[in-house]
Write a protein that holds these residues in place. Sequence first.
Motif, PDB file in Angstrom:
ATOM      1  N   GLU A 130       0.812  -1.229   0.000  1.00  0.00           N
ATOM      2  CA  GLU A 130       0.000   0.000   0.000  1.00  0.00           C
ATOM      3  C   GLU A 130       0.844   1.278   0.000  1.00  0.00           C
ATOM      4  O   GLU A 130       0.309   2.361  -0.195  1.00  0.00           O
ATOM      5  N   GLN A 131       2.127   1.156   0.221  1.00  0.00           N
ATOM      6  CA  GLN A 131       2.971   2.328   0.403  1.00  0.00           C
ATOM      7  C   GLN A 131       3.013   3.243  -0.821  1.00  0.00           C
ATOM      8  O   GLN A 131       2.978   4.460  -0.683  1.00  0.00           O
ATOM      9  N   VAL A 132       3.072   2.696  -2.018  1.00  0.00           N
ATOM     10  CA  VAL A 132       3.124   3.522  -3.227  1.00  0.00           C
ATOM     11  C   VAL A 132       1.831   4.320  -3.373  1.00  0.00           C
ATOM     12  O   VAL A 132       1.856   5.530  -3.596  1.00  0.00           O
ATOM     13  N   ASP A 133       0.690   3.626  -3.214  1.00  0.00           N
ATOM     14  CA  ASP A 133      -0.598   4.321  -3.305  1.00  0.00           C
ATOM     15  C   ASP A 133      -0.720   5.392  -2.221  1.00  0.00           C
ATOM     16  O   ASP A 133      -1.192   6.504  -2.472  1.00  0.00           O
ATOM     17  N   PHE A 134      -0.279   5.057  -1.004  1.00  0.00           N
ATOM     18  CA  PHE A 134      -0.383   6.019   0.092  1.00  0.00           C
ATOM     19  C   PHE A 134       0.485   7.247  -0.168  1.00  0.00           C
ATOM     20  O   PHE A 134       0.062   8.380   0.108  1.00  0.00           O
ATOM     21  N   ALA A 135       1.661   7.043  -0.710  1.00  0.00           N
ATOM     22  CA  ALA A 135       2.534   8.178  -1.026  1.00  0.00           C
ATOM     23  C   ALA A 135       1.898   9.071  -2.089  1.00  0.00           C
ATOM     24  O   ALA A 135       1.939  10.306  -1.979  1.00  0.00           O
ATOM     25  N   GLU A 136       1.289   8.464  -3.097  1.00  0.00           N
ATOM     26  CA  GLU A 136       0.611   9.250  -4.138  1.00  0.00           C
ATOM     27  C   GLU A 136      -0.574  10.019  -3.557  1.00  0.00           C
ATOM     28  O   GLU A 136      -0.774  11.198  -3.852  1.00  0.00           O
ATOM     29  N   ILE A 137      -1.353   9.355  -2.735  1.00  0.00           N
ATOM     30  CA  ILE A 137      -2.514  10.004  -2.114  1.00  0.00           C
ATOM     31  C   ILE A 137      -2.056  11.130  -1.201  1.00  0.00           C
ATOM     32  O   ILE A 137      -2.662  12.216  -1.183  1.00  0.00           O
ATOM     33  N   SER A 138      -0.983  10.907  -0.453  1.00  0.00           N
ATOM     34  CA  SER A 138      -0.452  11.967   0.420  1.00  0.00           C
ATOM     35  C   SER A 138      -0.037  13.189  -0.393  1.00  0.00           C
ATOM     36  O   SER A 138      -0.281  14.333   0.008  1.00  0.00           O
ATOM     37  N   GLY A 139       0.582  12.957  -1.539  1.00  0.00           N
ATOM     38  CA  GLY A 139       0.959  14.057  -2.425  1.00  0.00           C
ATOM     39  C   GLY A 139      -0.258  14.817  -2.931  1.00  0.00           C
ATOM     40  O   GLY A 139      -0.257  16.052  -2.995  1.00  0.00           O
ATOM     41  N   GLU A 140      -1.311  14.084  -3.290  1.00  0.00           N
ATOM     42  CA  GLU A 140      -2.538  14.728  -3.749  1.00  0.00           C
ATOM     43  C   GLU A 140      -3.169  15.564  -2.634  1.00  0.00           C
ATOM     44  O   GLU A 140      -3.662  16.675  -2.875  1.00  0.00           O
ATOM     45  N   LEU A 141      -3.165  15.022  -1.418  1.00  0.00           N
ATOM     46  CA  LEU A 141      -3.712  15.771  -0.280  1.00  0.00           C
ATOM     47  C   LEU A 141      -2.884  17.028  -0.008  1.00  0.00           C
ATOM     48  O   LEU A 141      -3.431  18.087   0.313  1.00  0.00           O
ATOM     49  N   ARG A 142      -1.579  16.906  -0.146  1.00  0.00           N
ATOM     50  CA  ARG A 142      -0.707  18.073   0.037  1.00  0.00           C
ATOM     51  C   ARG A 142      -1.040  19.154  -0.996  1.00  0.00           C
ATOM     52  O   ARG A 142      -1.085  20.336  -0.674  1.00  0.00           O
ATOM     53  N   ASP A 143      -1.308  18.748  -2.238  1.00  0.00           N
ATOM     54  CA  ASP A 143      -1.709  19.704  -3.281  1.00  0.00           C
ATOM     55  C   ASP A 143      -3.040  20.359  -2.938  1.00  0.00           C
ATOM     56  O   ASP A 143      -3.220  21.556  -3.155  1.00  0.00           O
ATOM     57  N   ILE A 144      -3.985  19.578  -2.421  1.00  0.00           N
ATOM     58  CA  ILE A 144      -5.289  20.131  -2.041  1.00  0.00           C
ATOM     59  C   ILE A 144      -5.114  21.150  -0.916  1.00  0.00           C
ATOM     60  O   ILE A 144      -5.712  22.233  -0.939  1.00  0.00           O
ATOM     61  N   ILE A 145      -4.277  20.821   0.047  1.00  0.00           N
ATOM     62  CA  ILE A 145      -4.025  21.754   1.154  1.00  0.00           C
ATOM     63  C   ILE A 145      -3.401  23.042   0.632  1.00  0.00           C
ATOM     64  O   ILE A 145      -3.792  24.143   1.016  1.00  0.00           O
ATOM     65  N   ALA A 146      -2.430  22.920  -0.264  1.00  0.00           N
ATOM     66  CA  ALA A 146      -1.791  24.110  -0.839  1.00  0.00           C
ATOM     67  C   ALA A 146      -2.811  24.955  -1.588  1.00  0.00           C
ATOM     68  O   ALA A 146      -2.822  26.189  -1.460  1.00  0.00           O
ATOM     69  N   CYS A 147      -3.693  24.314  -2.343  1.00  0.00           N
ATOM     70  CA  CYS A 147      -4.729  25.065  -3.075  1.00  0.00           C
ATOM     71  C   CYS A 147      -5.697  25.735  -2.108  1.00  0.00           C
ATOM     72  O   CYS A 147      -6.114  26.877  -2.334  1.00  0.00           O
ATOM     73  N   ALA A 148      -6.060  25.042  -1.043  1.00  0.00           N
ATOM     74  CA  ALA A 148      -6.968  25.630  -0.052  1.00  0.00           C
ATOM     75  C   ALA A 148      -6.320  26.851   0.605  1.00  0.00           C
ATOM     76  O   ALA A 148      -6.992  27.879   0.816  1.00  0.00           O
ATOM     77  N   LEU A 149      -5.041  26.771   0.902  1.00  0.00           N
ATOM     78  CA  LEU A 149      -4.352  27.928   1.485  1.00  0.00           C
ATOM     79  C   LEU A 149      -4.278  29.090   0.496  1.00  0.00           C
ATOM     80  O   LEU A 149      -4.371  30.252   0.883  1.00  0.00           O
ATOM     81  N   SER A 150      -4.153  28.783  -0.791  1.00  0.00           N
ATOM     82  CA  SER A 150      -4.166  29.840  -1.806  1.00  0.00           C
ATOM     83  C   SER A 150      -5.520  30.536  -1.849  1.00  0.00           C
ATOM     84  O   SER A 150      -5.597  31.737  -2.093  1.00  0.00           O
ATOM     85  N   VAL A 151      -6.587  29.783  -1.612  1.00  0.00           N
ATOM     86  CA  VAL A 151      -7.924  30.382  -1.567  1.00  0.00           C
ATOM     87  C   VAL A 151      -8.069  31.242  -0.314  1.00  0.00           C
ATOM     88  O   VAL A 151      -8.598  32.354  -0.357  1.00  0.00           O
ATOM     89  N   MET A 152      -7.564  30.737   0.800  1.00  0.00           N
ATOM     90  CA  MET A 152      -7.703  31.467   2.061  1.00  0.00           C
ATOM     91  C   MET A 152      -6.853  32.734   2.112  1.00  0.00           C
ATOM     92  O   MET A 152      -7.215  33.696   2.773  1.00  0.00           O
ATOM     93  N   TYR A 153      -5.726  32.715   1.427  1.00  0.00           N
ATOM     94  CA  TYR A 153      -4.800  33.848   1.452  1.00  0.00           C
ATOM     95  C   TYR A 153      -4.460  34.272   0.027  1.00  0.00           C
ATOM     96  O   TYR A 153      -3.331  34.104  -0.420  1.00  0.00           O
ATOM     97  N   PRO A 154      -5.442  34.825  -0.682  1.00  0.00           N
ATOM     98  CA  PRO A 154      -5.205  35.170  -2.090  1.00  0.00           C
ATOM     99  C   PRO A 154      -4.326  36.394  -2.244  1.00  0.00           C
ATOM    100  O   PRO A 154      -4.225  37.224  -1.344  1.00  0.00           O
ATOM    101  N   GLY A 155      -3.719  36.486  -3.428  1.00  0.00           N
ATOM    102  CA  GLY A 155      -2.998  37.700  -3.801  1.00  0.00           C
ATOM    103  C   GLY A 155      -4.017  38.752  -4.205  1.00  0.00           C
ATOM    104  O   GLY A 155      -5.211  38.484  -4.311  1.00  0.00           O
TER     105      GLY A 155
END
Length: 185
Positions: free
Chosen positions: A118-143
């Motif tokens: 499961e480690q490969v899938d989990f690493a990919e999913i973790s990366g996707e979640l990290r991208d979602i978090i980064a996008c959410a922070l961009s929404v919360m703190y826009p330029g």
Amino acid sequence: MQTKQPNIYQLARTGAGLSREKAAEVLDLSVSSVKAYETGETVPPNETVALMTKRYGASWLPIKHLQNSSAPLGIMPEVTVQELPTATLQLVNRMADFADRYRRLMQIAEDGTIDESEQVDFAEISGELRDIIACALSVMYPGTKKERPDVGASKRSGPQMRTNCKSYYSTNPAFCNTFLQGVAK
């Protein structure tokens, strides 16, 4: 010969159109403290960054501050400061892409361990979640949005309505203080 790029605190101050002296006045700091933050000699405390955010109108500053101060830990995802519409579309797209993947995350988590298969899938999913978090922070703190010229506006956009709205987060120092203190712990 390379020219030195301004740091985030200097960018926020100059973006607000303030001199160092005026910034020191509105922040209730010495000019030498403002200079020390801007030259990288000293990192400002979170409370000062929250005040800079409010006084400079720089909603993106807390995110960049946290990225710079937590970079060695690798905790903060790389957040791109963008205008709100672009940031919102990216967040919605990332969440839609993840809609089917969450089931795989539930399968992985079901037994409470991440086994070797499961480690490969989990690493990919973790990366996707990290991208979602980064996008959410961009929404919360826009330029800041660049003003569009009135001429040549699209007919489908209808009458242009001007508002003087600012981000809730950049005008609410209590939120910034709470957020920054919580992350710093």
